[in-house]
Design a protein around this motif. Structure first.
Motif, mmCIF file in Angstrom:
data_model
loop_
_atom_site.group_PDB
_atom_site.id
_atom_site.type_symbol
_atom_site.label_atom_id
_atom_site.label_comp_id
_atom_site.label_asym_id
_atom_site.label_seq_id
_atom_site.Cartn_x
_atom_site.Cartn_y
_atom_site.Cartn_z
ATOM 1 N N THR A 271 -34.025 65.854 -6.557
ATOM 2 C CA THR A 271 -34.289 67.086 -6.222
ATOM 3 C C THR A 271 -32.832 67.782 -6.051
ATOM 4 O O THR A 271 -32.633 68.557 -7.222
ATOM 5 N N ARG A 272 -32.029 67.530 -5.560
ATOM 6 C CA ARG A 272 -30.515 68.113 -5.353
ATOM 7 C C ARG A 272 -29.744 68.038 -6.340
ATOM 8 O O ARG A 272 -28.936 68.503 -7.246
ATOM 9 N N VAL A 273 -30.080 66.867 -6.702
ATOM 10 C CA VAL A 273 -29.309 66.643 -8.378
ATOM 11 C C VAL A 273 -29.748 66.937 -9.873
ATOM 12 O O VAL A 273 -28.996 67.318 -10.398
ATOM 13 N N LYS A 274 -30.950 67.043 -9.775
ATOM 14 C CA LYS A 274 -31.181 67.945 -10.521
ATOM 15 C C LYS A 274 -30.791 69.572 -10.265
ATOM 16 O O LYS A 274 -30.965 69.992 -11.724
ATOM 17 N N ASP A 275 -30.677 70.064 -9.525
ATOM 18 C CA ASP A 275 -29.607 71.058 -9.194
ATOM 19 C C ASP A 275 -28.774 71.206 -9.498
ATOM 20 O O ASP A 275 -28.171 72.521 -8.807
ATOM 21 N N GLY A 276 -27.643 70.294 -9.563
ATOM 22 C CA GLY A 276 -26.811 70.388 -10.188
ATOM 23 C C GLY A 276 -25.520 69.424 -9.394
ATOM 24 O O GLY A 276 -24.480 69.373 -8.954
ATOM 25 N N GLU A 277 -26.387 68.798 -8.036
ATOM 26 C CA GLU A 277 -24.828 68.277 -6.852
ATOM 27 C C GLU A 277 -25.311 67.027 -7.699
ATOM 28 O O GLU A 277 -26.126 66.119 -8.516
ATOM 29 N N THR A 278 -23.852 66.648 -6.753
ATOM 30 C CA THR A 278 -23.821 65.245 -7.163
ATOM 31 C C THR A 278 -24.439 63.914 -6.363
ATOM 32 O O THR A 278 -24.012 64.310 -5.040
ATOM 33 N N GLU A 279 -24.449 62.637 -6.262
ATOM 34 C CA GLU A 279 -24.791 61.858 -5.140
ATOM 35 C C GLU A 279 -24.165 61.647 -4.693
ATOM 36 O O GLU A 279 -23.936 61.089 -3.220
ATOM 37 N N ASP A 280 -22.568 61.581 -5.002
ATOM 38 C CA ASP A 280 -21.399 61.332 -3.829
ATOM 39 C C ASP A 280 -21.267 62.755 -3.159
ATOM 40 O O ASP A 280 -20.797 61.809 -1.969
ATOM 41 N N LYS A 281 -21.193 63.553 -3.230
ATOM 42 C CA LYS A 281 -21.237 64.786 -2.206
ATOM 43 C C LYS A 281 -22.170 64.734 -1.120
ATOM 44 O O LYS A 281 -22.294 65.193 -0.196
ATOM 45 N N ILE A 282 -23.835 63.851 -1.610
ATOM 46 C CA ILE A 282 -24.720 63.622 -1.045
ATOM 47 C C ILE A 282 -24.287 63.186 0.052
ATOM 48 O O ILE A 282 -24.436 62.836 1.400
ATOM 49 N N VAL A 283 -24.143 61.986 -0.414
ATOM 50 C CA VAL A 283 -23.703 61.053 0.463
ATOM 51 C C VAL A 283 -22.166 61.494 1.327
ATOM 52 O O VAL A 283 -22.706 61.060 2.784
ATOM 53 N N SER A 284 -21.357 62.088 0.913
ATOM 54 C CA SER A 284 -20.560 62.433 1.929
ATOM 55 C C SER A 284 -20.952 63.954 2.660
ATOM 56 O O SER A 284 -20.356 63.166 4.046
ATOM 57 N N GLU A 285 -21.893 64.491 2.273
ATOM 58 C CA GLU A 285 -21.974 65.513 2.895
ATOM 59 C C GLU A 285 -23.098 65.243 4.411
ATOM 60 O O GLU A 285 -22.525 64.496 5.511
ATOM 61 N N PHE A 286 -23.963 63.033 4.337
ATOM 62 C CA PHE A 286 -24.539 62.610 5.507
ATOM 63 C C PHE A 286 -23.407 62.137 5.869
ATOM 64 O O PHE A 286 -23.912 62.276 7.549
ATOM 65 N N VAL A 287 -22.997 61.180 5.720
ATOM 66 C CA VAL A 287 -21.751 60.638 6.101
ATOM 67 C C VAL A 287 -21.127 61.489 7.090
ATOM 68 O O VAL A 287 -20.758 60.995 8.454
ATOM 69 N N THR A 288 -21.079 62.719 7.240
ATOM 70 C CA THR A 288 -19.961 63.794 7.614
ATOM 71 C C THR A 288 -20.716 64.200 9.042
ATOM 72 O O THR A 288 -20.436 64.392 10.217
#
Length: 428
Positions: A229-246
């Motif tokens: 859903t987040r990718v569909k809304d315009g976020e990238t997988e790299d950004k999501i992974v980076s957010e999770f790691v942070t």
């Protein structure tokens, strides 16, 4: 997310062949815990036992958990013999540092769980699975599914509404089995063997419950559906992974997990206290004709609505068995008619005419089902909605049902006794 959860759970609980457990869990994992008394010598420890769950025997490891610090790279300290009359533990060799009065020690660390793991693998694993997920190799062939411990739920308990199971509840099931299911009695096990299995099942339940909770914490942002859903809304997988790691590095997720662990430990600890056990406020009323008739009136009343599931005649054929019901977790309609438990299994209300009750057929067992319901099922708790006399009247009627004389074609006779207060219409 999956890798994080697996790593986190393994760090906290270990794996079946390498169990980890910390003392704050309300388990009895060790042979004994004790405090060192006065007069300790190189190879002689005077001990005051705090808890003892196994005999103290030759070869058991002795670990210092508070007080004197033993060098981490030193040889293991092991017991040689135990003098129960004098409360003296003889060691096979002197510890690397002199013990002091007040030191806290564990004798046989994890011995109960290690024993329980071996017995579980022999007697339980083929149905309940290695991790307690109820998916052992035998499970697909059973039409009453083995219990999945990982939700921290057990159906038939002696504890009050909303509370987890007491370890004695598990002990009763191990000893007596569950009538009408594939769960057999293990009366031939020795007492310490049954106790070891109980502790290991509790360990698996706490481990699985923690795993479920971690997934729930993360699912809102990092489940496959959420990421899509987040990718569909315009976020990238790299950004999501980076957010999770942070969030992991900054400890945000660990803080949420710690709060969840505190609640889980508190819930299980509370359930082991005497105050958690259901104790009737009044002794059982005599099971005479008047009490049975009052119980019958309660059973048939629109207020309690037992008939919605168990049927007018107690055959387990009430209207709920062929109605579309609501999933207790998702609050959405089930796809097929009938009743379902929390594990998603389709279940049948008890046929009360058979006199076979899975949680036990003692009067106190039936009373507990009425008082606190059957956990993880649509069977509700009626405890706060009935007087003590009404509860015992209903118990007396239910226990009389298998012996009740019925005349074909006469239907359900009218009742005149007082009805019960309002209560939900669902039962198992």
């Amino acid at each position: 997310m999956d890798e994080y959860v697996r790593t986190s759970i393994d760090q906290k609980f270990g794996i079946p062949n390498d169990i980890r457990v910390w003392d704050r869990l309300p388990l009895r994992p060790h042979a004994a815990t004790a405090v060192v008394g006065e007069g300790a010598q190189d190879k002689i420890l005077p001990l005051t036992l705090v808890e003892q769950h196994r005999d103290l025997v030759n070869g058991q490891e002795v670990v210092w958990v508070a007080g004197t610090s033993m060098p981490q790279d030193s040889a293991k300290v092991k017991a040689e013999s135990w003098n129960a009359e004098a409360n003296l533990l003889k060691l096979s060799a002197a510890p690397p540092a002199p013990p002091k009065t007040g030191d806290r020690v564990v004798v046989g660390p994890g011995a109960v769980l290690v024993h329980g793991r071996a017995l579980y693998a022999e007697h339980c694993q083929h149905c309940h699975g290695v991790g307690g997920d109820g998916k052992g190799p035998t499970a697909p062939y059973l039409n009453i599914r083995p219990r999945d411990y990982r939700k921290g739920l057990f159906k038939f308990t002696s504890t009050k509404e909303g509370l987890k199971a007491h370890r004695d509840d598990l002990g009763r099931i191990v000893e007596e089995g569950i009538p009408g299911t594939y769960m057999p009695s293990f009366k031939l096990l020795k007492k310490n063997e049954s106790q070891a299995i109980i502790e290991y099942v509790l360990y698996l339940s706490m481990r699985g419950e923690t795993e479920y909770a971690l997934y729930n914490i993360l699912a809102g942002d990092y489940s496959n559906d959420s990421i899509a859903t987040r990718v569909k809304d315009g976020e990238t997988e790299d950004k999501i992974v980076s957010e999770f790691v942070t969030r992991v590095k900054e400890g945000e997720i660990d803080d949420d997990a710690s709060s969840m662990l505190e609640k889980m430990i508190g819930d299980w600890t509370t359930a082991q206290t005497p105050e958690a056990i259901i104790v009737p406020k009044e002794k059982r009323y005599a099971s005479d004709a008047a009490s049975i008739e009052r119980g019958r009136a309660l059973y048939l009343s629109n207020n309690l609505n037992c008939v919605a599931c168990h049927g007018d005649s107690g055959l387990g054929d009430g209207i709920q068995t062929y109605s579309i019901t609501v999933n207790t977790e998702t609050q959405k309609p089930n796809l097929e008619p009938g009743l379902y438990d929390t594990w998603g299994n389709k279940i049948k209300p008890r046929n009360l005419r058979l006199g076979m009750f899975r949680g036990g057929r003692r009067p106190i067992d039936v009373y507990a089902r009425i008082e606190a319901g059957i956990k993880g099922t649509p069977m509700p708790a009626f405890g706060g909605k009935m007087t003590e006399q009404q509860k015992w009247d209903l118990v007396n009627y239910i226990l009389e049902l298998p012996h009740e004389a019925r005349t074909p074609g006469t239907g359900v006779a009218p009742v005149t006794a007082n009805a019960a207060p309002a209560a939900p219409a669902a039962a198992h």
